[in-house]
Write a protein that holds these residues in place. Sequence first.
Motif, mmCIF file in Angstrom:
data_model
loop_
_atom_site.group_PDB
_atom_site.id
_atom_site.type_symbol
_atom_site.label_atom_id
_atom_site.label_comp_id
_atom_site.label_asym_id
_atom_site.label_seq_id
_atom_site.Cartn_x
_atom_site.Cartn_y
_atom_site.Cartn_z
ATOM 1 N N GLY A 108 -7.942 15.542 1.837
ATOM 2 C CA GLY A 108 -7.033 14.586 1.232
ATOM 3 C C GLY A 108 -7.697 13.798 0.120
ATOM 4 O O GLY A 108 -8.894 13.925 -0.132
ATOM 5 N N LYS A 109 -6.918 12.961 -0.529
ATOM 6 C CA LYS A 109 -7.415 12.169 -1.649
ATOM 7 C C LYS A 109 -7.643 10.723 -1.224
ATOM 8 O O LYS A 109 -6.942 10.203 -0.360
ATOM 9 N N THR A 110 -8.624 10.089 -1.858
ATOM 10 C CA THR A 110 -8.995 8.714 -1.540
ATOM 11 C C THR A 110 -8.539 7.778 -2.650
ATOM 12 O O THR A 110 -8.731 8.068 -3.845
ATOM 13 N N TYR A 111 -7.940 6.662 -2.248
ATOM 14 C CA TYR A 111 -7.519 5.620 -3.186
ATOM 15 C C TYR A 111 -8.087 4.299 -2.687
ATOM 16 O O TYR A 111 -7.990 3.982 -1.502
ATOM 17 N N THR A 112 -8.683 3.543 -3.600
ATOM 18 C CA THR A 112 -9.314 2.280 -3.215
ATOM 19 C C THR A 112 -8.612 1.113 -3.884
ATOM 20 O O THR A 112 -8.246 1.184 -5.066
ATOM 21 N N VAL A 113 -8.415 0.043 -3.108
ATOM 22 C CA VAL A 113 -7.808 -1.187 -3.615
ATOM 23 C C VAL A 113 -8.936 -2.195 -3.827
ATOM 24 O O VAL A 113 -9.760 -2.416 -2.931
ATOM 25 N N TRP A 114 -8.972 -2.812 -5.003
ATOM 26 C CA TRP A 114 -10.106 -3.656 -5.366
ATOM 27 C C TRP A 114 -9.617 -4.908 -6.070
ATOM 28 O O TRP A 114 -8.494 -4.958 -6.574
ATOM 29 N N GLY A 115 -10.461 -5.920 -6.124
ATOM 30 C CA GLY A 115 -10.135 -7.152 -6.830
ATOM 31 C C GLY A 115 -10.950 -8.310 -6.295
ATOM 32 O O GLY A 115 -11.724 -8.163 -5.345
ATOM 33 N N GLY A 116 -10.777 -9.478 -6.900
ATOM 34 C CA GLY A 116 -11.503 -10.667 -6.491
ATOM 35 C C GLY A 116 -10.934 -11.267 -5.212
ATOM 36 O O GLY A 116 -10.029 -10.713 -4.580
ATOM 37 N N ASN A 117 -11.467 -12.422 -4.833
ATOM 38 C CA ASN A 117 -11.018 -13.101 -3.616
ATOM 39 C C ASN A 117 -9.562 -13.543 -3.729
ATOM 40 O O ASN A 117 -9.122 -14.003 -4.787
ATOM 41 N N SER A 161 -10.466 -0.600 6.468
ATOM 42 C CA SER A 161 -10.818 -1.944 6.042
ATOM 43 C C SER A 161 -12.308 -2.014 5.729
ATOM 44 O O SER A 161 -13.134 -1.443 6.441
ATOM 45 N N SER A 162 -12.664 -2.746 4.667
ATOM 46 C CA SER A 162 -14.075 -2.941 4.337
ATOM 47 C C SER A 162 -14.620 -4.235 4.929
ATOM 48 O O SER A 162 -15.797 -4.548 4.742
ATOM 49 N N ASN A 163 -13.779 -4.973 5.648
ATOM 50 C CA ASN A 163 -14.215 -6.224 6.272
ATOM 51 C C ASN A 163 -15.077 -5.881 7.486
ATOM 52 O O ASN A 163 -14.590 -5.334 8.470
ATOM 53 N N LEU A 164 -16.360 -6.209 7.433
ATOM 54 C CA LEU A 164 -17.304 -5.819 8.484
ATOM 55 C C LEU A 164 -17.475 -6.878 9.569
ATOM 56 O O LEU A 164 -18.205 -6.643 10.537
ATOM 57 N N THR A 165 -16.823 -8.015 9.416
ATOM 58 C CA THR A 165 -17.002 -9.086 10.399
ATOM 59 C C THR A 165 -15.720 -9.497 11.099
ATOM 60 O O THR A 165 -15.765 -10.118 12.154
ATOM 61 N N TYR A 166 -14.577 -9.153 10.529
ATOM 62 C CA TYR A 166 -13.317 -9.615 11.102
ATOM 63 C C TYR A 166 -12.248 -8.553 10.899
ATOM 64 O O TYR A 166 -12.114 -7.991 9.807
ATOM 65 N N GLY A 167 -11.504 -8.244 11.949
ATOM 66 C CA GLY A 167 -10.484 -7.204 11.876
ATOM 67 C C GLY A 167 -9.177 -7.698 11.307
ATOM 68 O O GLY A 167 -8.218 -7.936 12.047
ATOM 69 N N ILE A 189 -3.903 11.277 2.752
ATOM 70 C CA ILE A 189 -4.277 10.191 1.855
ATOM 71 C C ILE A 189 -5.119 9.181 2.625
ATOM 72 O O ILE A 189 -4.746 8.765 3.728
ATOM 73 N N LEU A 190 -6.236 8.795 2.041
ATOM 74 C CA LEU A 190 -7.114 7.789 2.618
ATOM 75 C C LEU A 190 -7.126 6.594 1.679
ATOM 76 O O LEU A 190 -7.429 6.735 0.489
ATOM 77 N N ILE A 191 -6.780 5.422 2.196
ATOM 78 C CA ILE A 191 -6.773 4.197 1.406
ATOM 79 C C ILE A 191 -7.893 3.288 1.904
ATOM 80 O O ILE A 191 -8.001 3.032 3.105
ATOM 81 N N VAL A 192 -8.708 2.822 0.985
ATOM 82 C CA VAL A 192 -9.799 1.906 1.319
ATOM 83 C C VAL A 192 -9.448 0.523 0.791
ATOM 84 O O VAL A 192 -9.216 0.344 -0.403
ATOM 85 N N ASP A 193 -9.377 -0.432 1.702
ATOM 86 C CA ASP A 193 -9.140 -1.822 1.327
ATOM 87 C C ASP A 193 -10.486 -2.425 0.951
ATOM 88 O O ASP A 193 -11.275 -2.816 1.812
ATOM 89 N N GLY A 194 -10.779 -2.469 -0.334
ATOM 90 C CA GLY A 194 -12.101 -2.843 -0.821
ATOM 91 C C GLY A 194 -12.412 -4.322 -0.703
ATOM 92 O O GLY A 194 -11.578 -5.140 -0.305
ATOM 93 N N ALA A 195 -13.643 -4.663 -1.057
ATOM 94 C CA ALA A 195 -14.139 -6.044 -0.985
ATOM 95 C C ALA A 195 -14.589 -6.497 -2.371
ATOM 96 O O ALA A 195 -15.021 -5.681 -3.189
ATOM 97 N N PRO A 196 -14.515 -7.796 -2.658
ATOM 98 C CA PRO A 196 -14.975 -8.274 -3.963
ATOM 99 C C PRO A 196 -16.485 -8.193 -4.120
ATOM 100 O O PRO A 196 -16.998 -8.103 -5.240
ATOM 101 N N GLU A 197 -17.221 -8.210 -2.982
ATOM 102 C CA GLU A 197 -18.683 -8.173 -3.058
ATOM 103 C C GLU A 197 -19.169 -6.755 -3.373
ATOM 104 O O GLU A 197 -18.784 -5.790 -2.716
ATOM 105 N N LEU A 198 -20.043 -6.646 -4.341
ATOM 106 C CA LEU A 198 -20.547 -5.331 -4.747
ATOM 107 C C LEU A 198 -21.511 -4.742 -3.729
ATOM 108 O O LEU A 198 -21.806 -3.548 -3.767
ATOM 109 N N THR A 199 -22.011 -5.558 -2.816
ATOM 110 C CA THR A 199 -22.977 -5.085 -1.821
ATOM 111 C C THR A 199 -22.312 -4.494 -0.579
ATOM 112 O O THR A 199 -23.003 -3.980 0.293
#
Length: 245
Positions: free
Chosen positions: A3-12, A38-44, A119-129
Amino acid sequence: MSGKTYTVWGGNNCGKTTFAVNLACALSKRDMLVGLISSNLTYGDLQVFFGQNVPPEKGLFKALKDDNPNIGDKFSHYEGSKNLFFLSVPTCYTGLLCDTVTLQETERMMKAATMVFDILIVDGAPELTNPISGVGLWLAERIFTLHKPSIAAQMWYRSVSDFTRELHIADKQTHILVSPNGEFDDKPYRSMMKVPFAYELPYIKRAGELENAGTPLYSYHDRFCKRYSKVLEKIASSICGGEKR
């Protein structure tokens, strides 16, 4: 075929997760098997949006660490759609696991997930790390970059300009303007940014209320949510082609 990957990105606070969740809902109505990460590694936060818990035996850390070839088993099924599954940290977990996430295992996990989902959607994070967000940007077919007009949004976008250039992802970006309220004059922001906005999302006054109740905007049918969903349908059509099956 993967499948194809789509990422959502932006600031806080630009509406990334709201957009990612509701785009996933729209795509799942088109007979597409959709995975949302989800890219949130501390909270679901996806648990809140879907109103469901993620048990300890499922979730992001299990998907990253286990060699289980059935990666889909680590995703939680969204009860509101037969075709939508989401991957987030468990509702309860032993802390600081986020410090152990590597780019290599993230890439392996995401590539395995594309063999399961259309389709794979990644909910991105504003932090580049953030490793989930970073790999999602690298693997993405397209990056939906959200802008909620403000000086902070303009400064965030300028701050990541070198990153987007070095990673060669600028050409993959589709810019989306998110109205902060129903009366905001976005002309100064457009003038500052000088990027083409392919879509514009309306302001939804009840968004926070609905999300806290575990109700995606796409599932709520007042006239304001319908306007939001109409834009999502256009984006879903651009991804899938054509109308809903």
